[in-house]
Enzyme design. Structure first.
Site, mmCIF file in Angstrom:
data_model
loop_
_atom_site.group_PDB
_atom_site.id
_atom_site.type_symbol
_atom_site.label_atom_id
_atom_site.label_comp_id
_atom_site.label_asym_id
_atom_site.label_seq_id
_atom_site.Cartn_x
_atom_site.Cartn_y
_atom_site.Cartn_z
ATOM 1 N N CYS A 1 0.895 -1.219 -0.130
ATOM 2 C CA CYS A 1 -0.019 0.114 0.153
ATOM 3 C C CYS A 1 0.987 1.311 -0.259
ATOM 4 C CB CYS A 1 -0.706 -0.005 1.253
ATOM 5 S SG CYS A 1 -2.182 1.408 1.317
ATOM 6 N N CYS A 2 1.709 1.409 0.825
ATOM 7 C CA CYS A 2 2.659 2.267 0.940
ATOM 8 C C CYS A 2 3.631 2.552 -0.559
ATOM 9 C CB CYS A 2 3.763 2.250 2.211
ATOM 10 S SG CYS A 2 3.261 2.851 3.621
ATOM 11 N N CYS B 1 -0.870 8.203 7.727
ATOM 12 C CA CYS B 1 -2.447 7.889 7.140
ATOM 13 C C CYS B 1 -3.224 7.426 8.452
ATOM 14 C CB CYS B 1 -2.366 6.765 6.310
ATOM 15 S SG CYS B 1 -1.430 7.364 4.707
ATOM 16 N N CYS C 1 -3.347 3.984 9.676
ATOM 17 C CA CYS C 1 -2.030 3.190 10.195
ATOM 18 C C CYS C 1 -1.494 4.257 11.333
ATOM 19 C CB CYS C 1 -1.062 3.315 8.899
ATOM 20 S SG CYS C 1 -1.619 2.258 7.789
ATOM 21 N N CYS D 1 7.667 4.182 5.992
ATOM 22 C CA CYS D 1 6.882 3.928 4.632
ATOM 23 C C CYS D 1 7.728 3.471 3.435
ATOM 24 C CB CYS D 1 5.928 5.013 4.300
ATOM 25 S SG CYS D 1 6.976 6.635 3.931
#
Ligand code: SF4
Length: 277
Positions: free
Chosen positions: A159-160, A242, A245, A268
């Site tokens: 995702c990162c 985010c 997270c 990240c």
């Protein structure tokens, strides 16, 4: 702006001599922010030695002097990505006095807190720096539909990468240097960050003006100069990433303990110093 000058290696930037910054740029394949992915430039051993010498020479410099060096050596090919953390806001407050035309952007993952997004206007009003939002061509809804739900729950590294790293890599094409707000005392991982170093992940000279500052020095500057900052810091979030997270930290916890809490992930990937020369 400080008038102090350092006897620093800056390379020969004349086009005819093929100085190292010129060579670096031609390696990139000229491009603009938002351009398509290009081959990541590679620094030569000679260039790495130049950066090392510059970093050593700047060890005792103030953040303003380091930013001035970055501007003198890289502007207009200097950029900065900010998540509007306290360090980023302090650098923006300095940049506003030194060179507010430096291109600054925020990696808008689609998962940020509204409080973070709201800082853009406060910074623009105060310092005249219009931070650009840049993000994936896929909205959060499209991205999650493509992957059968949120990836941050089961594959946060992916995702990162998709929402930050890939976007950054595409976006810095054409630049030669970027500034970061990392501090050496933030984590063991960041303790060896140089003031000036080569970021081989993105093919950029990475300048960290606050590497030698402490958290206390950052907050003293914010308080002394009434620098705009994220209100979440007053609600138990020393580090804000985010929304899914990030959690508030408990008394005595590490300042980054609220990031990807409960997982082994601590970064990240933007500032993974292990990957740098
Ligand atoms: Fe995704 Fe979380 Fe990384 Fe944001 S911090 S890009 S939500 S994994």
């Amino acid at each position: 702006m400080s008038s102090r000058r350092f006897a620093l290696p800056t390379g020969d930037r004349s086009a005819s001599s093929g100085g190292f910054f010129v060579n670096m740029k031609t390696n990139i394949n000229s491009g603009k922010p938002g351009g398509s992915p290009q081959t990541v430039p590679v620094a030569s051993d000679e260039q790495l030695e130049e950066f090392r010498r510059a970093s050593v020479a700047l060890e005792s410099a103030s953040p303003e002097e380091i930013i001035t060096w970055a501007v003198e050596n890289h502007y207009p090919n200097l950029t900065m990505a900010t998540a509007f953390g306290p360090e980023g806001c302090v650098i923006l407050s300095m940049l506003g006095k030194i060179e507010p035309r430096v291109y600054v952007f925020n990696l808008d993952t689609g998962y940020q807190f509204q409080e973070t997004l709201d800082l853009r206007d406060r910074i623009a009003e105060r310092y005249g720096i219009e931070v650009a939002y840049v993000g994936s061509e896929l909205s959060v809804e499209q991205y999650e539909a493509q992957h059968g739900g949120p990836l941050y729950e089961r594959e946060p590294d992916r995702c990162c990468f998709d929402r930050k790293i890939r976007i950054l890599r595409e976006h810095v094409v054409g630049f030669t240097g970027w500034m970061s707000g990392i501090r050496r005392d933030q984590s063991a991982h960041r303790a060896k960050a140089p003031i000036v170093g080569w970021d081989k992940k993105f093919g950029l000279v990475k300048i960290s003006p606050l590497a030698n500052w402490t958290k206390q020095e950052v907050w003293k500057r914010i308080t002394d100069e009434d620098v705009p900052y994220n209100p979440l810091h007053d609600q138990g979030y020393p580090s804000v990433g985010c929304r899914p997270c990030t959690r508030a930290v408990l008394f005595g916890e590490d300042e980054r303990a609220g990031r990807w809490s409960g997982t082994a992930k601590t970064e990240c990937g933007l500032h993974t110093v292990d990957d740098e020369d």
